[in-house]
Design an enzyme around this catalytic site. Sequence first.
Site, PDB file in Angstrom:
ATOM      1  N   ARG A 120       0.778  -1.235   0.000  1.00  0.00           N
ATOM      2  CA  ARG A 120       0.000   0.000   0.000  1.00  0.00           C
ATOM      3  C   ARG A 120       0.813   1.289   0.000  1.00  0.00           C
ATOM      4  O   ARG A 120       0.232   2.375   0.039  1.00  0.00           O
ATOM      5  CB  ARG A 120      -0.991   0.047   1.173  1.00  0.00           C
ATOM      6  CG  ARG A 120      -1.967  -1.089   1.140  1.00  0.00           C
ATOM      7  CD  ARG A 120      -3.224  -0.809   1.886  1.00  0.00           C
ATOM      8  NE  ARG A 120      -3.015  -0.390   3.241  1.00  0.00           N
ATOM      9  CZ  ARG A 120      -3.943   0.188   3.984  1.00  0.00           C
ATOM     10  NH1 ARG A 120      -5.142   0.401   3.483  1.00  0.00           N
ATOM     11  NH2 ARG A 120      -3.691   0.535   5.210  1.00  0.00           N
ATOM     12  N   ASP A 121       2.142   1.222  -0.066  1.00  0.00           N
ATOM     13  CA  ASP A 121       2.915   2.461  -0.143  1.00  0.00           C
ATOM     14  C   ASP A 121       4.193   2.236  -0.952  1.00  0.00           C
ATOM     15  O   ASP A 121       5.285   2.611  -0.524  1.00  0.00           O
ATOM     16  CB  ASP A 121       3.232   2.983   1.258  1.00  0.00           C
ATOM     17  CG  ASP A 121       3.564   4.481   1.267  1.00  0.00           C
ATOM     18  OD1 ASP A 121       3.200   5.190   0.288  1.00  0.00           O
ATOM     19  OD2 ASP A 121       4.183   4.953   2.243  1.00  0.00           O
ATOM     20  N   VAL A 122       4.043   1.625  -2.131  1.00  0.00           N
ATOM     21  CA  VAL A 122       5.182   1.405  -3.015  1.00  0.00           C
ATOM     22  C   VAL A 122       5.530   2.739  -3.668  1.00  0.00           C
ATOM     23  O   VAL A 122       4.713   3.333  -4.366  1.00  0.00           O
ATOM     24  CB  VAL A 122       4.853   0.342  -4.086  1.00  0.00           C
ATOM     25  CG1 VAL A 122       6.027   0.166  -5.054  1.00  0.00           C
ATOM     26  CG2 VAL A 122       4.487  -0.986  -3.427  1.00  0.00           C
ATOM     27  N   THR A 153       0.710   7.211  -0.260  1.00  0.00           N
ATOM     28  CA  THR A 153       1.241   8.437  -0.862  1.00  0.00           C
ATOM     29  C   THR A 153       0.455   8.701  -2.138  1.00  0.00           C
ATOM     30  O   THR A 153       0.513   7.917  -3.084  1.00  0.00           O
ATOM     31  CB  THR A 153       2.746   8.257  -1.160  1.00  0.00           C
ATOM     32  OG1 THR A 153       3.408   7.884   0.055  1.00  0.00           O
ATOM     33  CG2 THR A 153       3.348   9.546  -1.705  1.00  0.00           C
TER      34      THR A 153
END
Length: 199
Positions: free
Chosen positions: A88-90, A129
Amino acid sequence: LEDDEALARFAREARFVTQLAHPNVVGVHRVLDLGVSGIALVMAHVDGRTLKQVIQEERPLSADFVVAVVRQVAAALAAAHRMGIVHRDVKPENIFIDWDGKALLADFGVARSMTGDTQLTMHGVAIGTPSYMAPEQIEGDQLDGRADVYSLGLVAWEMLTGHRPWEGESLYAVLYHQRHHELPDVRVARPDISDELAE
């Protein structure tokens, strides 16, 4: 310390990452309970730079380098997805490149189990992000591994163009762009890359 949900997410990161042994994931050696001071992770030191630093210092990046990084991060994500974990935040800040050119994925702090066993974030709340989020993530919908694949595609786009997708945009602007616009074809900025890679 005063945000119980943040502490719970952090504790979950520790639990997930200690179970996720993969050569392209930054390893966690120990989880320390610091009592009133909170929780700490003792993680492997990566002797190198973040992908964000590499992009800033060396752009434009070669197509071969981009493909190598994407393959390695995709392998790390595949291992996580097999365990039922969505990162969920690559983003480039969460990918490290060591001095041998090996890519390592870090920061599973906002990860969530796809099994539904641990629902620490509410439906309708977006965490991550914005510039790298899949549309369903921005809207706070249920996610699976496809959201991470989408984010990795945006990271690849940035590696090739040298620019963050929808740079400087707010969450609301990103949501609007996601629904109504497409990013420019990567070949506009990089006519030297193959059609296969562009696709």
